[in-house]
Design a protein around this motif. Sequence first.
Motif, PDB file in Angstrom:
ATOM      1  N   TRP A  66       0.677  -1.146  -0.099  1.00  0.00           N
ATOM      2  CA  TRP A  66       0.096   0.111  -0.035  1.00  0.00           C
ATOM      3  C   TRP A  66       0.669   1.342  -0.113  1.00  0.00           C
ATOM      4  CZ3 TRP A  66      -5.017   0.031  -1.029  1.00  0.00           C
ATOM      5  CH2 TRP A  66      -5.777  -1.270  -0.815  1.00  0.00           C
TER       6      TRP A  66
ATOM      7  N   ALA B   9       1.903   1.877  -3.479  1.00  0.00           N
ATOM      8  CA  ALA B   9       0.569   2.490  -4.122  1.00  0.00           C
ATOM      9  C   ALA B   9       0.398   3.848  -3.824  1.00  0.00           C
ATOM     10  CB  ALA B   9      -0.547   1.684  -3.863  1.00  0.00           C
TER      11      ALA B   9
ATOM     12  N   ALA C 289       0.518   6.888  -6.719  1.00  0.00           N
ATOM     13  CA  ALA C 289      -0.655   7.550  -7.025  1.00  0.00           C
ATOM     14  C   ALA C 289      -0.351   9.151  -6.753  1.00  0.00           C
ATOM     15  CB  ALA C 289      -1.568   7.378  -5.975  1.00  0.00           C
TER      16      ALA C 289
ATOM     17  N   ARG D 252      -9.227   3.954  -0.843  1.00  0.00           N
ATOM     18  CA  ARG D 252      -9.192   2.546  -1.270  1.00  0.00           C
ATOM     19  C   ARG D 252      -8.568   1.622   0.007  1.00  0.00           C
ATOM     20  NH1 ARG D 252      -6.456  -0.205  -6.624  1.00  0.00           N
ATOM     21  NH2 ARG D 252      -6.881  -2.170  -6.135  1.00  0.00           N
TER      22      ARG D 252
ATOM     23  N   GLU E 153      -6.449   6.705  -3.429  1.00  0.00           N
ATOM     24  CA  GLU E 153      -5.498   5.476  -2.726  1.00  0.00           C
ATOM     25  C   GLU E 153      -5.759   5.290  -1.506  1.00  0.00           C
ATOM     26  OE1 GLU E 153      -4.061   1.944  -3.381  1.00  0.00           O
ATOM     27  OE2 GLU E 153      -4.304   3.363  -5.221  1.00  0.00           O
TER      28      GLU E 153
END
Length: 540
Positions: free
Chosen positions: A384, A387, A391, A527, A524
Amino acid sequence: MTTTTTRPGLAPRLTALTKVVELGPGRLDKKLLTEAGTLLQRAGNRLKLSSEHTVVALAGGTGSGKSSLFNALSGLELSPTGVRRPTTARTHACVWGLEGAGPLLDWLQIQWRHRFSRASALDKADSQLHGLILLDLPDHDSIRALTDTEADRLIGLADLVVWVLDPQKYADASTHRRYVTELAGHDAVTVFALNQADRLTAEELAELVIDLNDLLRREGVEHPSVVPTSAVTGRGIESLKSVIATAVARRRAAIQKLEADLHRLEQKLGQAMPLGQSLSAPSAVDEARRMGLTDALCDAVGVPAVGEAMENVYAERSSRWVGWPYPRWIGKLRGDPLKSLRLDDVNEEIRGISTSTVSAQSAEVSNAVQALADGLSMGMHPVWRTAVHQAARSRAGQLPQALTEDLAEVAPQLDRVPGWWRALKVWQYFLVVAFVAGLAWLAVGLLMPGRLPPSLELLGDTATLPWVGLMMASVLGLGALSGIASRNFVELGASRERERLEREMRRRVAAVAGTMVVEPVERELSRHHAFYTALRDLSV
């Protein structure tokens, strides 16, 4: 057909798993994601089908006596192939209460010619088994790949699995490594039938039962259910029937199986993505970080430098309009300060901000974005965290150019002349004219006394000269005071103009940063938060 009623908690957990599967791509291991999707599909299909029937599968290896036990439980010779050869080629099903079982058997893919029913008046003695679908599976260790695959598939679909073990191969690795070690948490829907008990003495059987229980506990089955059976003598058949009948009567095996599968998957997900303090991570970019990013980007594009340059140019240009003319004229004799300070170049630099200032600071723009991602992703799982950084940098390459183009639209209008500058200039030149007139009056009075015509005698009257001198001194003082006052007003105006320019540039920087950095990052973060919320709800 009766609709299955799940216990409170199962439906929300399945919903949470759906959310995990939806948000998992790119974050979860593909194999684990596929397993979760398969479980959801299986759960959805099973819950739509008959809740009045319980699917019990007899599973085991070659020679375990599975088919014989199936025939003993059903009371019929339904699986003759098990007598003539060591493997069952196709799954056989015996149904107690055929009504409503058709769709469930179709879902299990049981061929019509291998379906049998125990629904006649002669079967009243087995009324406690009403709702049972008993399956005789192909041997899981068959050399036939087709039957091996079918056995695996139906072991996963069955509500309750009865593992048929023989005394010689009850600890066989092909059963324990492939299946039993995966049964942790499935105690309520798993039974172990130690078959062919007739081949053992009472002491040997007791010892094997103890050994099998110990083995199962070591492999994670906390409360194993072991039933010694013999299809030849009928020993233990009624005990096994009683265990199966209890599961059938409760109508809970299907739900318990799904709960156990869900629990096992939850453990795997927890190992892959530990919950820990993940929910304490921010789900949005807070105002302080937004401001920090805006400040960093403003520094990267030189907003303070542009504002300061504009303020200096504003102040210097005003001197051409509102400065007391006499000092300005004297100053011209020493050269043009704008040229010496090269402030005209600053004017062009401000106008040309889109060509050099922003592009030259792309590294600082990247550092600002990196700092934001680092702060927000601290403590996150590496997947994460990566990620969030991706992003944040998703449009970083376009960011300097976007800032350039947007800020070019607010470049200050350095040739603009405020109206009060013009009015003050008229006033100051009026004072200049008044001073020149007074100076002429003094010159006439001193150089031409009594020589002027009667109509201009007042100019040559020496008695008026002190008053003319006083007037000239007042004009000079008034001019100097107005020059000082105008300079203060100019500085105040320049400061306000700088604030206005920097405020507008900052607003535009914040807008660009919000669109190109903050919004992708917040998607993100949202999410991430939704994923771990679903993971938490799954484990409740």
